[in-house]
Design an enzyme around this catalytic site. Structure first.
Site, PDB file in Angstrom:
ATOM      1  N   ARG A  70      21.356  41.920  27.811  1.00  0.00           N
ATOM      2  CA  ARG A  70      20.635  40.696  26.990  1.00  0.00           C
ATOM      3  C   ARG A  70      19.407  40.085  27.836  1.00  0.00           C
ATOM      4  O   ARG A  70      18.712  39.296  27.286  1.00  0.00           O
ATOM      5  CB  ARG A  70      21.683  39.564  26.574  1.00  0.00           C
ATOM      6  CG  ARG A  70      22.846  40.175  25.691  1.00  0.00           C
ATOM      7  CD  ARG A  70      23.604  39.050  25.399  1.00  0.00           C
ATOM      8  NE  ARG A  70      24.805  39.519  24.682  1.00  0.00           N
ATOM      9  CZ  ARG A  70      25.837  39.082  24.267  1.00  0.00           C
ATOM     10  NH1 ARG A  70      26.006  37.975  24.983  1.00  0.00           N
ATOM     11  NH2 ARG A  70      26.629  39.488  23.432  1.00  0.00           N
ATOM     12  N   LYS A 176      37.422  49.801  33.517  1.00  0.00           N
ATOM     13  CA  LYS A 176      38.486  49.320  33.752  1.00  0.00           C
ATOM     14  C   LYS A 176      38.347  47.816  33.595  1.00  0.00           C
ATOM     15  O   LYS A 176      37.374  47.518  33.833  1.00  0.00           O
ATOM     16  CB  LYS A 176      39.523  49.772  34.710  1.00  0.00           C
ATOM     17  CG  LYS A 176      38.995  49.052  36.295  1.00  0.00           C
ATOM     18  CD  LYS A 176      40.077  49.311  37.201  1.00  0.00           C
ATOM     19  CE  LYS A 176      40.958  48.324  37.344  1.00  0.00           C
ATOM     20  NZ  LYS A 176      40.671  47.307  38.404  1.00  0.00           N
ATOM     21  N   HIS A 206      38.198  54.954  38.832  1.00  0.00           N
ATOM     22  CA  HIS A 206      37.480  55.269  39.753  1.00  0.00           C
ATOM     23  C   HIS A 206      38.024  56.079  41.059  1.00  0.00           C
ATOM     24  O   HIS A 206      37.369  56.732  41.661  1.00  0.00           O
ATOM     25  CB  HIS A 206      36.360  54.261  40.393  1.00  0.00           C
ATOM     26  CG  HIS A 206      37.107  53.423  41.430  1.00  0.00           C
ATOM     27  ND1 HIS A 206      37.828  52.362  40.886  1.00  0.00           N
ATOM     28  CD2 HIS A 206      36.945  53.298  42.872  1.00  0.00           C
ATOM     29  CE1 HIS A 206      37.918  51.528  41.993  1.00  0.00           C
ATOM     30  NE2 HIS A 206      37.536  52.071  43.239  1.00  0.00           N
ATOM     31  N   LYS A 210      37.381  59.869  43.832  1.00  0.00           N
ATOM     32  CA  LYS A 210      37.591  59.999  45.339  1.00  0.00           C
ATOM     33  C   LYS A 210      37.766  61.586  45.673  1.00  0.00           C
ATOM     34  O   LYS A 210      38.866  62.035  45.394  1.00  0.00           O
ATOM     35  CB  LYS A 210      38.518  59.012  45.881  1.00  0.00           C
ATOM     36  CG  LYS A 210      38.252  57.489  45.625  1.00  0.00           C
ATOM     37  CD  LYS A 210      39.063  56.766  46.353  1.00  0.00           C
ATOM     38  CE  LYS A 210      39.025  55.495  45.848  1.00  0.00           C
ATOM     39  NZ  LYS A 210      37.992  54.491  46.347  1.00  0.00           N
ATOM     40  N   GLU A 244      44.340  46.277  51.179  1.00  0.00           N
ATOM     41  CA  GLU A 244      42.848  45.904  51.246  1.00  0.00           C
ATOM     42  C   GLU A 244      43.007  44.772  52.253  1.00  0.00           C
ATOM     43  O   GLU A 244      43.895  43.896  52.489  1.00  0.00           O
ATOM     44  CB  GLU A 244      42.496  45.402  50.162  1.00  0.00           C
ATOM     45  CG  GLU A 244      42.500  46.440  48.991  1.00  0.00           C
ATOM     46  CD  GLU A 244      41.635  46.128  47.780  1.00  0.00           C
ATOM     47  OE1 GLU A 244      40.479  46.498  47.565  1.00  0.00           O
ATOM     48  OE2 GLU A 244      42.410  45.389  46.829  1.00  0.00           O
ATOM     49  N   ASP A 263      45.519  44.736  38.036  1.00  0.00           N
ATOM     50  CA  ASP A 263      44.315  45.040  38.620  1.00  0.00           C
ATOM     51  C   ASP A 263      44.612  46.578  39.415  1.00  0.00           C
ATOM     52  O   ASP A 263      43.498  47.291  39.304  1.00  0.00           O
ATOM     53  CB  ASP A 263      43.928  44.190  39.815  1.00  0.00           C
ATOM     54  CG  ASP A 263      42.486  44.631  40.373  1.00  0.00           C
ATOM     55  OD1 ASP A 263      41.695  44.923  39.339  1.00  0.00           O
ATOM     56  OD2 ASP A 263      42.340  44.343  41.635  1.00  0.00           O
ATOM     57  N   HIS A 268      45.036  52.535  39.159  1.00  0.00           N
ATOM     58  CA  HIS A 268      44.680  53.354  40.449  1.00  0.00           C
ATOM     59  C   HIS A 268      46.053  53.855  41.010  1.00  0.00           C
ATOM     60  O   HIS A 268      46.224  55.259  41.440  1.00  0.00           O
ATOM     61  CB  HIS A 268      44.223  52.412  41.410  1.00  0.00           C
ATOM     62  CG  HIS A 268      42.676  51.727  41.097  1.00  0.00           C
ATOM     63  ND1 HIS A 268      42.087  52.347  40.134  1.00  0.00           N
ATOM     64  CD2 HIS A 268      42.323  50.357  41.197  1.00  0.00           C
ATOM     65  CE1 HIS A 268      40.932  51.791  39.739  1.00  0.00           C
ATOM     66  NE2 HIS A 268      40.952  50.321  40.467  1.00  0.00           N
ATOM     67  N   LYS A 364      45.881  42.358  48.679  1.00  0.00           N
ATOM     68  CA  LYS A 364      44.564  41.896  49.255  1.00  0.00           C
ATOM     69  C   LYS A 364      44.887  40.921  50.479  1.00  0.00           C
ATOM     70  O   LYS A 364      45.860  40.621  50.581  1.00  0.00           O
ATOM     71  CB  LYS A 364      43.724  40.923  48.306  1.00  0.00           C
ATOM     72  CG  LYS A 364      43.434  41.753  47.022  1.00  0.00           C
ATOM     73  CD  LYS A 364      42.297  41.157  46.390  1.00  0.00           C
ATOM     74  CE  LYS A 364      41.729  42.059  45.359  1.00  0.00           C
ATOM     75  NZ  LYS A 364      41.224  43.362  45.478  1.00  0.00           N
TER      76      LYS A 364
HETATM   77  C1  BG6 Z   1      38.967  47.891  41.811  1.00  0.00           C
HETATM   78  C2  BG6 Z   1      39.858  46.494  41.928  1.00  0.00           C
HETATM   79  O1  BG6 Z   1      39.355  48.496  40.475  1.00  0.00           O
HETATM   80  O2  BG6 Z   1      39.366  48.541  42.841  1.00  0.00           O
HETATM   81  C3  BG6 Z   1      39.417  45.676  43.196  1.00  0.00           C
HETATM   82  O3  BG6 Z   1      39.594  45.632  40.651  1.00  0.00           O
HETATM   83  C4  BG6 Z   1      39.936  46.804  44.185  1.00  0.00           C
HETATM   84  O4  BG6 Z   1      40.200  44.700  43.080  1.00  0.00           O
HETATM   85  C5  BG6 Z   1      39.300  48.047  44.082  1.00  0.00           C
HETATM   86  O5  BG6 Z   1      39.344  46.003  45.509  1.00  0.00           O
HETATM   87  C6  BG6 Z   1      39.716  48.957  45.052  1.00  0.00           C
HETATM   88  O6  BG6 Z   1      38.988  49.923  45.020  1.00  0.00           O
HETATM   89  P1  BG6 Z   1      38.340  51.053  46.417  1.00  0.00           P
HETATM   90  O7  BG6 Z   1      37.674  52.020  45.806  1.00  0.00           O
HETATM   91  O8  BG6 Z   1      37.720  50.100  47.115  1.00  0.00           O
HETATM   92  O9  BG6 Z   1      39.487  51.188  47.121  1.00  0.00           O
END
Ligand code: BG6
Length: 516
Positions: A70, A176, A206, A210, A244, A263, A268, A364
């Site tokens: 937009r 997602k 995603h 990897k 993380e 999340d 994942h 996190k």
């Molecule tokens: C994302 C989450 O899908 O994946 C994030 O929303 C997370 O919170 C991330 O940090 C982790 O992905 P990667 O590839 O950095 O391990």
């Protein structure tokens, strides 16, 4: 970097640096339409992935990219902004994509294919007009907020843009989060599948892009070594960790209603679990692999809330730097009870895994960054070293290192040199970087290429997503609207104490976050 202003001709040669990997078939000509052209995902991940793909020579000269948003902008402004962004990656070693320099021919090849269209995807006339720019094959990439997934698909349907005619494909990539619980995921699937055939839908996770995640299948099914041991007769338990060091940073508004469970777990971590635990598929075709995964997910017992632990980080220190408490972060309520850490125990009711718990954890602002799968074996049936220096040996472990270490580690006992029979624990390591030349890769390259070539193996099918939500649904329901059991942990710790107790109750312990 100066950029060409002319639209690409079908004869535009591939960039000088291009070299298609042996055996990889080039993708067909296609228009990639990105909804959310000005968004973060487009800048940080999609453009670097397209740049890398251009360098691999796998894109067709007739490939084009239309960015839709937009925001008032022109093609020239969009290109300039993206070019600046690509250049900035060269001096940001922490960016997902980092390269010492940007090859101007390679980026120029992408750039001359970029076109910006200012449009509101809620406006039928504007979406129809967009259709006139798309002659044949097309992929619509929804890099937009999840609340727009269904409305955009419905609008594409109404505008007639997803009808596959004259042998041309029309595909839709959906990011997602796919739903916020079982009910909303089912509803989203229902609305999408009222417009599209399942074969046109590419739901991205995603993690599946990897290399190290894909390697789990290669390792399990490309070798004879592992599979005979890969069962409850020999395996004591499995741990899947995505720890993380980053906190919620500027994503408070997204994270507050989401939390660590939604999340990371049904997407994942379940994908890692699927790769590790599914039955060998009969072939590597998309539906066979996804059916194998589905059978596994259906065998997961809905998780009892007593098998789940949640925590939230308070102020602390991560990697020597002070970190503010989650509740102090922008967009976060001062009394928030959103979890930034979750640990769960999964039971799998099938022949192979009965009695083998799978422990999943993610959080996190932890003390270490590592994504890995630890497969811990049972002890040998007889302790023949009982009367020697070695009384007790640690169990064998196979560790699938996803990131930042990439490869595989085997922990085993070996005789310490010397006259006595004394065993020591040793590690045998395979590291990608030691064996293969590695080029910068953001993980979306494979996923985009697979979508272009119609291979949905690494994308989630509707039933896979719903089965994962079904497994976590009892925990989401138990946690909704209360803070019962939410434990604070200081940033930089390994998580809440409850997570350690979850394993201690079973006579087990987490693999240390600084172990390999
Ligand atoms: C994302 C989450 O899908 O994946 C994030 O929303 C997370 O919170 C991330 O940090 C982790 O992905 P990667 O590839 O950095 O391990």
């Amino acid at each position: 970097m100066s950029l060409p202003d002319t639209p690409p001709s079908d004869a535009t040669p591939a960039p000088a640096t291009s070299r298609a990997p042996a055996g990889a078939r080039p993708a067909p000509a296609c228009t990639l339409v990105i909804f959310g052209a000005h968004g973060d995902l487009t800048k940080r991940l999609l453009m670097p992935a397209l740049y890398n793909l251009a360098g691999s020579g796998l894109l067709d000269p007739g490939f084009r990219i239309i960015g839709v948003d937009r925001v008032a902008s022109t093609t020239a402004q969009w290109r300039d902004g993206l070019t600046e962004m690509m250049q900035s990656f060269t001096h940001d070693p922490n960016a997902e994509f980092h390269a010492p320099s940007i090859d101007s021919a390679q980026w120029g090849w992408v750039c001359e294919r970029l076109e910006y269209v200012q449009a509101d995807f809620g406006d039928l006339a504007q979406v129809r007009a967009l259709g006139e720019k798309i002659p044949g094959n097309a992929i619509f990439y929804l890099a937009v907020s999840s609340r727009f997934f269904a409305p955009v698909v419905e609008m594409l349907g109404r505008a007639g843009l997803v009808t596959q005619a004259d042998g041309h494909f029309r595909r839709v990539v959906i990011e997602k989060p796919f739903g916020a619980d079982l009910k909303s995921a089912q509803e989203l699937n229902r609305r999408i599948l009222a417009v599209l055939d399942e074969s046109q839908v590419y739901r991205i996770d995603h993690f599946l892009g990897k290399e190290t995640v894909q390697n789990i299948l290669a390792m399990r099914f490309g070798n004879l070594l592992f599979e005979p041991l890969w069962r409850n007769e020999f395996i004591d338990h499995v741990q899947i960790t995505a720890a993380e060091t980053i906190g919620v940073e500027q994503r408070g508004a997204f994270y507050e209603p989401t939390g660590a469970l939604r999340d990371m777990i049904p997407n994942h971590l379940f994908q890692l679990f699927g790769m590790v635990a599914m039955e060998p598929p009969n072939s590597f075709s998309a539906d066979t692999v996804r059916t194998s995964k589905e059978q596994l997910f259906e065998a997961v017992r809905p998780i009892a809330p007593t098998d789940a632990v949640r925590g939230q980080y308070g102020a602390g220190t991560v990697e020597g730097k002070p970190v503010i408490a989650y509740r102090e972060s922008p967009g976060v309520a001062p009394d928030s009870h959103t979890e930034t850490y979750v640990a769960l125990k999964l039971h799998v009711d099938n022949w192979r895994w009965a009695g083998v718990p799978f422990y999943l954890r993610t959080g996190k602002s932890l003390g270490g960054r590592r994504t890995e799968v630890v497969v811990q074996f049972k002890k040998p049936p007889m302790m023949m070293f009982r009367d020697t220096e070695t009384q007790e040996l640690p169990p064998n472990r196979i560790i699938l290192n996803i990131q930042p270490a990439q490869g595989l580690t085997v922990e085993m006992g070996a005789k310490r040199p010397g006259p006595k029979m004394d065993l020591a624990e040793v590690q045998v390591r395979f590291r990608y970087g030691d064996v293969f030349a590695q080029s910068p890769n953001v993980g979306y390259e494979t996923l985009l290429y697979d979508c272009l070539t119609g291979d949905a193996t690494l994308f989630q099918r509707a039933d896979n997503i719903e089965a994962a939500w079904r497994a976590v649904d009892p925990v989401l329901k138990a946690w909704a609207g209360n803070a019962d059991g939410l434990e604070l942990y200081p940033a930089g710790a390994t998580g809440p104490k409850g997570a350690d107790e979850l394993l201690e109750r079973d006579g087990r312990a987490w693999y240390p976050l600084d172990g390999v």
